[in-house]
Design a protein around this motif. Structure first.
Motif, PDB file in Angstrom:
ATOM      1  N   GLY A   1       0.832  -1.199   0.000  1.00  0.00           N
ATOM      2  CA  GLY A   1       0.000   0.000   0.000  1.00  0.00           C
ATOM      3  C   GLY A   1       0.863   1.245   0.000  1.00  0.00           C
ATOM      4  O   GLY A   1       1.649   1.458   0.924  1.00  0.00           O
TER       5      GLY A   1
ATOM      6  N   THR B   1       0.477  -3.474  -6.013  1.00  0.00           N
ATOM      7  CA  THR B   1       0.630  -2.269  -5.200  1.00  0.00           C
ATOM      8  C   THR B   1      -0.605  -1.395  -5.363  1.00  0.00           C
ATOM      9  O   THR B   1      -1.012  -1.095  -6.482  1.00  0.00           O
ATOM     10  CB  THR B   1       1.878  -1.462  -5.624  1.00  0.00           C
ATOM     11  OG1 THR B   1       3.036  -2.295  -5.505  1.00  0.00           O
ATOM     12  CG2 THR B   1       2.052  -0.239  -4.738  1.00  0.00           C
ATOM     13  N   VAL B   2      -1.210  -1.008  -4.252  1.00  0.00           N
ATOM     14  CA  VAL B   2      -2.378  -0.134  -4.272  1.00  0.00           C
ATOM     15  C   VAL B   2      -1.896   1.304  -4.097  1.00  0.00           C
ATOM     16  O   VAL B   2      -1.195   1.625  -3.136  1.00  0.00           O
ATOM     17  CB  VAL B   2      -3.361  -0.501  -3.142  1.00  0.00           C
ATOM     18  CG1 VAL B   2      -4.523   0.481  -3.102  1.00  0.00           C
ATOM     19  CG2 VAL B   2      -3.875  -1.921  -3.342  1.00  0.00           C
TER      20      VAL B   2
ATOM     21  N   ALA C   1      -5.730  -0.819   0.430  1.00  0.00           N
ATOM     22  CA  ALA C   1      -4.709  -1.864   0.356  1.00  0.00           C
ATOM     23  C   ALA C   1      -5.114  -3.077   1.190  1.00  0.00           C
ATOM     24  O   ALA C   1      -4.974  -4.228   0.746  1.00  0.00           O
ATOM     25  CB  ALA C   1      -3.364  -1.320   0.829  1.00  0.00           C
TER      26      ALA C   1
ATOM     27  N   VAL D   1      -0.148  -7.575   4.251  1.00  0.00           N
ATOM     28  CA  VAL D   1      -0.259  -6.279   3.585  1.00  0.00           C
ATOM     29  C   VAL D   1       0.746  -5.356   4.249  1.00  0.00           C
ATOM     30  O   VAL D   1       0.733  -5.198   5.478  1.00  0.00           O
ATOM     31  CB  VAL D   1      -1.679  -5.694   3.712  1.00  0.00           C
ATOM     32  CG1 VAL D   1      -1.738  -4.313   3.047  1.00  0.00           C
ATOM     33  CG2 VAL D   1      -2.710  -6.635   3.102  1.00  0.00           C
TER      34      VAL D   1
END
Length: 380
Positions: free
Chosen positions: A214, A238-239, A254, A266
């Motif tokens: 994230g 990948t957020v 994320a 995460v």
């Protein structure tokens, strides 16, 4: 009468001949005009365009999809530990060699003990731990005698006790109760925080764990792109969010993605601004509260630059007052001769050093092992 008929016949023939000549001339004129114009008769219908060559079958339709990128296979923890020992021995051996030289003197007087204290404080161990170590060494060498055990062995035992091998240095990065582990990476900009997130992802991938990243450091333009590149190299999603957006919303998304994909962990990269403690507390506190609506935060890792010495200690104190730090990541440890910060930061925060950065390579992050660290200090 016959004469008149003959005259009429001659006239008709003449007219036909003249008409033929006129027609032939006109055709020749048009031909010459066509030739000057490039051969196209403007009065005639347009000639059909030549057919385009048929394209090969493989080029018809949509272009072929590019080949999938080859994913990197990160190095195992065992290989990292070997390099950890080698690099630490090169960078930290000055401290160990200096201590051994002083403790191996034929006569250890008060001046010698002062030199030992100075050497330890210069290595950023801190005043308290330095005084504790010196007192224990003095007692052992006075009571047990220098000949009861090699000086190196005594020093190793005392340094190891100072680093504290009893601390739990395991990372909580496994799924719990059907939800992914959530790791918040905190620290000021410039310590290698975003890079550490990417390197930690590689460690987990090497252990066959699934990961989502994230990019919640939305205030640094390059952070999201940098983290995305780290993820792509090992096949990790990948957020990201809009530049300058709400970090908490990116962290929330994320974790939601990690829940949907049923990943093991995460890892959230947070903003590293440190203008004032109140603003930092509000921002990190919000991120943590929002994330925990979906899954508990299992690790809060504070990234410190080992080369900053006491400045790093100030940062550590501020962050420990803002969030519940569970572990320390020391970066650039191979570039500093002041390995004593390992002891100092653990004493300051009461939490263990869990990871150490050893260089600029993608796999230059390794779990911290107290025995390996002390052996490197002594040059073993």
């Amino acid at each position: 009468m016959e004469l008149l008929s003959l005259i009429i016949a001659i006239a008709v023939v003449a007219i036909v001949v003249v008409a033929g000549l006129v027609t032939t001339g006109a055709r020749r004129g048009r031909a010459e005009l066509d030739e000057r114009r490039g051969g196209t008769d403007v009065l005639a219908p347009p000639r059909p365009a030549p057919e385009a060559p048929t394209a090969p079958a493989e080029t018809l339709g949509a272009p072929p999809a590019p080949p999938a990128p080859t994913l990197e296979r990160p190095e195992s923890a065992a290989g990292r530990l070997v390099r950890l020992r080698q690099r630490l021995a090169r960078s930290q051996g000055v401290l160990g060699r200096g201590l051994l030289a002083l403790l191996s003197r034929d006569k250890i007087d008060e001046d010698t003990w002062e030199e030992i204290e100075d050497l330890l404080i210069t290595a950023d161990i801190g005043v308290g731990p330095t005084q504790e170590l010196v007192e224990r060494l003095r007692t052992r060498l006075r009571v047990e005698g220098a000949d009861s055990a090699p000086v190196r062995e005594v020093l190793r035992e005392e340094l190891l006790a100072l680093v504290d091998p009893t601390m739990d240095r395991r990372l909580s990065v496994s799924r719990q109760e059907g939800r992914p582990a959530v790791v918040l990476m905190v620290g000021v900009n410039g310590t290698g925080k975003t890079t550490t997130v990417g390197k930690l992802a590689r460690i987990l991938v090497a252990e066959d764990r699934s990961v989502v990243l994230g990019a919640a450091d939305t205030f640094r333009a390059a952070a999201a792109a940098q983290l995305t590149t780290w993820g792509e190299r090992v096949g990790v999603d990948t957020v990201v969010g809009p530049e300058g957006g709400d970090p908490a919303s990116v962290a929330f998304e994320a974790v939601r993605t990690g829940m949907e994909q049923e990943v093991d962990a995460v890892i959230v990269d947070t903003a590293g601004r440190l203008q004032n403690k109140a603003g930092l507390m509000d921002e990190l506190g919000k991120v943590k509260r929002v994330v925990e609506k979906q899954a508990p935060v299992t690790e809060v890792l504070l990234v410190l630059d080992a080369t900053t010495g006491q400045n790093g200690m100030i940062q550590a104190r501020v962050f420990s007052e803002v969030v519940d730090v569970t572990g320390i990541v020391l970066t650039k440890l191979d570039g500093s001769a002041k390995g004593g910060i390992v002891v100092a930061v653990q004493r300051e925060l009461g939490v263990p050093v869990k990871l150490v950065g050893l260089g600029e390579g993608p796999d230059d992050l390794a779990p911290f092992d107290p025995g390996t660290f002390v052996d490197a200090l002594l040059g073993d």
